[in-house]
Enzyme design. Structure first.
Site: not given
Ligand SMILES: NC(=O)c1ccc[n+]([C@@H]2O[C@H](COP(=O)([O-])OP(=O)(O)OC[C@H]3O[C@@H](n4cnc5c(N)ncnc54)[C@H](O)[C@@H]3O)[C@@H](O)[C@H]2O)c1
Length: 280
Positions: A149, A162
């Site tokens: 991220s 985070y």
């Molecule tokens: N959305 C953004 O703006 C953004 C920005 C930078 C990075 N990211 C990264 O992209 C990825 C997805 O982000 P998002 O915003 O869609 O997040 P989100 O919270 O919607 O999804 C996270 C997923 O991880 C799963 N999860 C959580 N704990 C778990 C565990 N113990 N075992 C298995 N699965 C587990 C959840 O069920 C969920 O489906 C992440 O790695 C996040 O850090 C997202």
């Protein structure tokens, strides 16, 4: 497991014949990645804690994917996920570590919060790599992509957990790339900026323009990215097109990280004008 991959799931794109695991596949970003990798020909094990969304994802992808409810906080669950993927596909070529928790609290976070954040975002990824790497080595190599991220590179007010875990994930990427190079396993990371997500949808009532408006000041493209756009970068790193890329981080952030401290310049100029130090 709610659905199993069948032989008819073999694709024809640049990832044809490749089999992989995507953790966090039930998230919007994870779903985008899964759709893209399958479109490029891969067969996938979709690993996530969220059984309802995970099963729905697998149903969308048909024979090319199956869902495996997996808790990255439990060693046996990770091992079972890898074992199931190998049983279904006969081996493993790809791993995308996309699962995360946004659990934070900044300075107020308790030890328990820290341990959960590190357990899922960092240790979960490391132990999934540990379980998957021997299977990739047995196939003659593979590709691992950690979803990091922008938060791993800059400080964010009120957030300690985070961002710290994402910074550690960037370093884990380099460490794993170093140790797995001899097995022809490439390890890279993708660092998204603000990417349209389930959380953003909930917060904005589904109004993308609201979140895009907030993102505009911090992203050169003036909007959030889509999961499809992030997925395209992940698919590149998974493919042989990235054959010489390992230990690297790719910014898929709409220009967020290019802005640097000068993003504050317009505000600073206003202050200097107001103080009479410079002309308007
Ligand atoms: N959305 C953004 O703006 C953004 C920005 C930078 C990075 N990211 C990264 O992209 C990825 C997805 O982000 P998002 O915003 O869609 O997040 P989100 O919270 O919607 O999804 C996270 C997923 O991880 C799963 N999860 C959580 N704990 C778990 C565990 N113990 N075992 C298995 N699965 C587990 C959840 O069920 C969920 O489906 C992440 O790695 C996040 O850090 C997202």
């Amino acid at each position: 497991m709610t659905q199993q991959a069948g032989d008819s799931g073999v694709g024809t794109g640049r990832l044809a014949g490749k089999a992989g695991i995507v953790t966090g596949a039930a998230s919007r970003v994870g779903a985008g990645i899964a759709h893209r990798l399958v479109a490029d020909g891969a067969r996938l094990c979709l690993a996530d804690m969220d059984a309802a969304r995970g099963a729905a994802m697998a149903a969308e992808l048909g024979d090319a994917a199956f869902f495996m409810q997996t808790d990255l906080q439990i060693d046996g669950s990770i091992q079972q996920c890898v074992r199931e993927a190998v049983d279904q596909f006969g081996g493993l070529d790809l791993l995308v570590n996309g699962a995360c928790t946004y659990r934070d609290g900044g300075i107020a976070a308790e030890r328990a919060d820290w341990l959960v954040a590190c357990n899922i975002n960092l240790v979960g990824a490391a132990l999934t790599i540990r379980a998957a790497a021997p299977e990739m080595a047995a196939r003659g190599g593979g590709s691992i992509v950690n979803i990091a991220s922008i938060a791993g590179k800059v400080a964010m007010a009120g957030r300690w957990l985070y961002p710290s875990t994402k910074a550690a994930l960037l370093q884990l990427t380099r460490c794993a790339a170093t140790d797995l190079a001899a097995d022809r396993i490439r390890v890279n990371s993708v660092s998204p900026g603000w990417t349209w997500s389930h959380l953003m949808e909930d917060l904005s009532g589904g109004d993308r323009a609201v979140i895009d408006g907030l993102a505009a000041d911090y992203h050169l493209q003036g909007r959030t990215s889509t999961s499809e756009e992030v997925a395209a970068v992940v698919a590149f790193l998974c493919s042989d097109d990235a054959a010489c890329v390992t230990g690297a981080d790719y910014a898929a952030d709409g220009g967020y990280s290019a802005l640097g401290p000068e993003r504050a310049l317009p505000a600073m100029r206003d202050q200097l004008v107001a103080a009479g130090r410079i002309a308007e």
